[in-house]
Write an enzyme that holds these catalytic residues in place. Sequence first.
Site, PDB file in Angstrom:
ATOM      1  N   TYR A  90     -14.199 -12.591   0.430  1.00 44.84           N
ATOM      2  CA  TYR A  90     -14.977 -11.401   0.030  1.00 44.84           C
ATOM      3  C   TYR A  90     -16.231 -11.802  -0.754  1.00 44.84           C
ATOM      4  O   TYR A  90     -17.313 -11.249  -0.557  1.00 44.84           O
ATOM      5  CB  TYR A  90     -14.115 -10.449  -0.810  1.00 44.84           C
ATOM      6  CG  TYR A  90     -13.153  -9.656   0.049  1.00 44.84           C
ATOM      7  CD1 TYR A  90     -13.590  -8.547   0.766  1.00 44.84           C
ATOM      8  CD2 TYR A  90     -11.831 -10.028   0.162  1.00 44.84           C
ATOM      9  CE1 TYR A  90     -12.718  -7.829   1.579  1.00 44.84           C
ATOM     10  CE2 TYR A  90     -10.952  -9.317   0.971  1.00 44.84           C
ATOM     11  CZ  TYR A  90     -11.408  -8.223   1.671  1.00 44.84           C
ATOM     12  OH  TYR A  90     -10.551  -7.519   2.474  1.00 44.84           O
ATOM     13  N   ARG A 107      -7.996  11.292  -6.085  1.00 39.45           N
ATOM     14  CA  ARG A 107      -9.230  10.632  -5.676  1.00 39.45           C
ATOM     15  C   ARG A 107     -10.415  11.594  -5.567  1.00 39.45           C
ATOM     16  O   ARG A 107     -11.563  11.171  -5.572  1.00 39.45           O
ATOM     17  CB  ARG A 107      -9.017   9.887  -4.352  1.00 39.45           C
ATOM     18  CG  ARG A 107      -8.324   8.540  -4.529  1.00 39.45           C
ATOM     19  CD  ARG A 107      -9.270   7.445  -5.015  1.00 39.45           C
ATOM     20  NE  ARG A 107     -10.028   6.883  -3.899  1.00 39.45           N
ATOM     21  CZ  ARG A 107     -11.313   7.018  -3.741  1.00 39.45           C
ATOM     22  NH1 ARG A 107     -12.018   7.718  -4.601  1.00 39.45           N
ATOM     23  NH2 ARG A 107     -11.919   6.457  -2.726  1.00 39.45           N
ATOM     24  N   ARG A 123      -4.018   6.613   0.361  1.00 42.84           N
ATOM     25  CA  ARG A 123      -4.584   7.821   0.970  1.00 42.84           C
ATOM     26  C   ARG A 123      -3.648   8.600   1.869  1.00 42.84           C
ATOM     27  O   ARG A 123      -3.908   9.751   2.172  1.00 42.84           O
ATOM     28  CB  ARG A 123      -5.851   7.455   1.748  1.00 42.84           C
ATOM     29  CG  ARG A 123      -7.041   7.236   0.855  1.00 42.84           C
ATOM     30  CD  ARG A 123      -8.158   6.555   1.601  1.00 42.84           C
ATOM     31  NE  ARG A 123      -7.717   5.240   2.042  1.00 42.84           N
ATOM     32  CZ  ARG A 123      -8.504   4.352   2.630  1.00 42.84           C
ATOM     33  NH1 ARG A 123      -9.750   4.639   2.883  1.00 42.84           N
ATOM     34  NH2 ARG A 123      -8.025   3.177   2.979  1.00 42.84           N
ATOM     35  N   ASP A 172      -6.269  -3.574  -7.612  1.00 45.75           N
ATOM     36  CA  ASP A 172      -6.811  -4.133  -6.364  1.00 45.75           C
ATOM     37  C   ASP A 172      -7.013  -5.626  -6.541  1.00 45.75           C
ATOM     38  O   ASP A 172      -7.322  -6.085  -7.653  1.00 45.75           O
ATOM     39  CB  ASP A 172      -8.142  -3.465  -5.991  1.00 45.75           C
ATOM     40  CG  ASP A 172      -8.494  -3.770  -4.539  1.00 45.75           C
ATOM     41  OD1 ASP A 172      -8.087  -2.984  -3.663  1.00 45.75           O
ATOM     42  OD2 ASP A 172      -9.134  -4.808  -4.285  1.00 45.75           O
ATOM     43  N   ARG A 186       0.821  -1.218   0.000  1.00 47.76           N
ATOM     44  CA  ARG A 186       0.000   0.000   0.000  1.00 47.76           C
ATOM     45  C   ARG A 186       0.854   1.268   0.000  1.00 47.76           C
ATOM     46  O   ARG A 186       0.483   2.261   0.624  1.00 47.76           O
ATOM     47  CB  ARG A 186      -0.945   0.029   1.202  1.00 47.76           C
ATOM     48  CG  ARG A 186      -2.068  -0.987   1.137  1.00 47.76           C
ATOM     49  CD  ARG A 186      -3.179  -0.488   0.221  1.00 47.76           C
ATOM     50  NE  ARG A 186      -4.207  -1.497   0.052  1.00 47.76           N
ATOM     51  CZ  ARG A 186      -5.323  -1.552   0.770  1.00 47.76           C
ATOM     52  NH1 ARG A 186      -5.574  -0.643   1.676  1.00 47.76           N
ATOM     53  NH2 ARG A 186      -6.206  -2.492   0.550  1.00 47.76           N
TER      54      ARG A 186
HETATM   55  O1  CP3 Z   1       0.112  -1.723  -2.482  1.00 52.71           O
HETATM   56  C1  CP3 Z   1      -0.137  -0.873  -3.371  1.00 52.71           C
HETATM   57  O2  CP3 Z   1       0.270   0.307  -3.306  1.00 52.71           O
HETATM   58  C2  CP3 Z   1      -0.850  -1.341  -4.604  1.00 52.71           C
HETATM   59  C3  CP3 Z   1      -2.268  -1.208  -4.627  1.00 52.71           C
HETATM   60  C4  CP3 Z   1      -3.177  -2.121  -3.814  1.00 52.71           C
HETATM   61  C5  CP3 Z   1      -4.491  -1.739  -3.441  1.00 52.71           C
HETATM   62  N1  CP3 Z   1      -5.108  -2.810  -2.867  1.00 52.71           N
HETATM   63  C6  CP3 Z   1      -5.121  -0.422  -3.691  1.00 52.71           C
HETATM   64  C7  CP3 Z   1      -6.220   0.005  -2.798  1.00 52.71           C
HETATM   65  C8  CP3 Z   1      -2.990  -3.436  -3.386  1.00 52.71           C
HETATM   66  C9  CP3 Z   1      -1.753  -4.332  -3.470  1.00 52.71           C
HETATM   67  C10 CP3 Z   1      -4.224  -3.861  -2.798  1.00 52.71           C
HETATM   68  C11 CP3 Z   1      -4.440  -5.217  -2.264  1.00 52.71           C
HETATM   69  C12 CP3 Z   1      -5.665  -5.514  -1.519  1.00 52.71           C
HETATM   70  N2  CP3 Z   1      -6.918  -5.029  -1.734  1.00 52.71           N
HETATM   71  C13 CP3 Z   1      -5.751  -6.467  -0.482  1.00 52.71           C
HETATM   72  C14 CP3 Z   1      -4.610  -7.320   0.003  1.00 52.71           C
HETATM   73  C15 CP3 Z   1      -3.673  -6.572   0.841  1.00 52.71           C
HETATM   74  C16 CP3 Z   1      -4.173  -6.236   2.202  1.00 52.71           C
HETATM   75  O3  CP3 Z   1      -4.239  -5.032   2.495  1.00 52.71           O
HETATM   76  O4  CP3 Z   1      -4.465  -7.172   2.939  1.00 52.71           O
HETATM   77  C17 CP3 Z   1      -7.075  -6.489  -0.031  1.00 52.71           C
HETATM   78  C18 CP3 Z   1      -7.620  -7.347   1.090  1.00 52.71           C
HETATM   79  C19 CP3 Z   1      -7.816  -5.593  -0.836  1.00 52.71           C
HETATM   80  C20 CP3 Z   1      -9.267  -5.320  -0.771  1.00 52.71           C
HETATM   81  C21 CP3 Z   1      -9.542  -3.917  -0.452  1.00 52.71           C
HETATM   82  N3  CP3 Z   1      -9.306  -2.846  -1.281  1.00 52.71           N
HETATM   83  C22 CP3 Z   1     -10.113  -3.409   0.733  1.00 52.71           C
HETATM   84  C23 CP3 Z   1     -10.523  -4.248   1.927  1.00 52.71           C
HETATM   85  C24 CP3 Z   1     -10.217  -2.026   0.587  1.00 52.71           C
HETATM   86  C25 CP3 Z   1     -10.861  -1.037   1.519  1.00 52.71           C
HETATM   87  C26 CP3 Z   1     -10.067  -0.840   2.738  1.00 52.71           C
HETATM   88  C27 CP3 Z   1      -9.602   0.565   2.852  1.00 52.71           C
HETATM   89  O5  CP3 Z   1      -8.407   0.747   3.178  1.00 52.71           O
HETATM   90  O6  CP3 Z   1     -10.423   1.466   2.652  1.00 52.71           O
HETATM   91  C28 CP3 Z   1      -9.668  -1.686  -0.666  1.00 52.71           C
HETATM   92  C29 CP3 Z   1      -9.529  -0.324  -1.215  1.00 52.71           C
HETATM   93  C30 CP3 Z   1      -8.177   0.047  -1.696  1.00 52.71           C
HETATM   94  N4  CP3 Z   1      -7.392  -0.662  -2.546  1.00 52.71           N
HETATM   95  C31 CP3 Z   1      -7.502   1.258  -1.383  1.00 52.71           C
HETATM   96  C32 CP3 Z   1      -6.271   1.234  -2.070  1.00 52.71           C
HETATM   97  C33 CP3 Z   1      -5.178   2.277  -2.096  1.00 52.71           C
HETATM   98  C34 CP3 Z   1      -8.066   2.337  -0.465  1.00 52.71           C
HETATM   99  C35 CP3 Z   1      -7.935   3.715  -0.967  1.00 52.71           C
HETATM  100  C36 CP3 Z   1      -9.119   4.367  -1.621  1.00 52.71           C
HETATM  101  O7  CP3 Z   1     -10.302   4.157  -1.269  1.00 52.71           O
HETATM  102  O8  CP3 Z   1      -8.816   5.191  -2.475  1.00 52.71           O
END
Ligand code: CP3
Length: 344
Positions: A148, A36, A27, A71, A23
């Site tokens: 999920y 965003r 944000r 994602d 990540r």
């Molecule tokens: O790591 C990086 O910089 C690359 C991008 C990346 C994202 N998601 C972008 C994202 C990666 C590698 C992921 C993986 C991901 N997504 C996982 C596995 C890693 C982990 O954290 O366990 C999971 C479980 C997801 C599913 C997911 N996506 C969730 C549960 C959420 C919401 C949680 C939150 O933080 O709000 C997301 C949204 C998401 N994916 C964001 C980002 C940067 C949140 C930012 C936004 O809303 O703009």
Amino acid sequence: MFDRFLRACRREKTDVTPVWFMRQAGRYMAEYRALREKHTLLEICKTPELALEVTLQPLRLGVDAAILFADILLPLEPMGAPFSFEKGEGPVIHAPVRDRADIDRMRVFEPEEGLGYVLDAIRLIRRELDGKTPLIGFAGAPFTMASYLVEGGKSSDYFRTKQLMWGDPASFSLLMSKISEVVRRYLHAQVEAGAQAVQLFDSWIGALSPEDYRTHVAPHVKNILQSIETTGVPVIHFGTNTSTLLEAQRDCGGTVIGVDWRLPLGEAWKRIGYDHAIQGNLDPLLLCAPPDVAAARARAVLAEAAGRPGHIFNLGHGIVPQTPVDHVKALVDVIHAYRHEGAA
Ligand code: CP3
């Protein structure tokens, strides 16, 4: 500089320990939040030029690898399960997959058709990075993705997923097989498009006992990893809460095993075996602590690696949105300034 990360994946000597962060785009960065305001998360993922822009944003912090901005849930839509990200709630699957009929309807698709925009983004990013920084691709592992799909969103206990797994193991296995085949093809396509390493995220696997992991999950993960390893590209096999699963996880495959902070890195590496590289494992919340506290704990992680080639510094899980950007930059500098005792 360019190959520090890839060399460590192969357990070759490097000048200093390479570092990148899960990540690392997100944000906590003002430039991400600004983008965003104009675009949804899915718009950014689906527009290669925007995915490129966000992928490059954290590189100014000095990290040794870029991770594709996408994602793990993106494959669910072409499989037949559309979803959206709802403010404050995280991902919401519009029609959760709960019984055999739902599972039968799930499609195994060709990555160039269903996720062509991700592959276009990879090609674009590789052109832009032009050999300066290696690019990591990624996908979600079948259990984490199934959780999920079945729960319909995030869950604290995976109630429905476990009931399906124990109550109708044949249907659960069919669902896991379909996801695995999608992920296997998707990771191969990412490597063909130019990903120089790939990470398989099994973020929620720590919810399972070793027995359930070995019975219901391991064969599927093994299928994916053993297939991807034939490409010769390093594969990072990541999970959290895996203290009781490390050996089983390693047995499924992966050039590098990603671990969280719940075990000291040295202990985890000893159990995994020094014939594997290791990635981790600072608690991501330390990036919100005073920088001198984080620096001391980061040096302790580096000391756990004891100067052995094959350590990639990372957090034990993703950067949280509250993280001050300058703390991240300072941590990268701490890692790059560190020299192992006795090293030349
Ligand atoms: O790591 C990086 O910089 C690359 C991008 C990346 C994202 N998601 C972008 C994202 C990666 C590698 C992921 C993986 C991901 N997504 C996982 C596995 C890693 C982990 O954290 O366990 C999971 C479980 C997801 C599913 C997911 N996506 C969730 C549960 C959420 C919401 C949680 C939150 O933080 O709000 C997301 C949204 C998401 N994916 C964001 C980002 C940067 C949140 C930012 C936004 O809303 O703009």
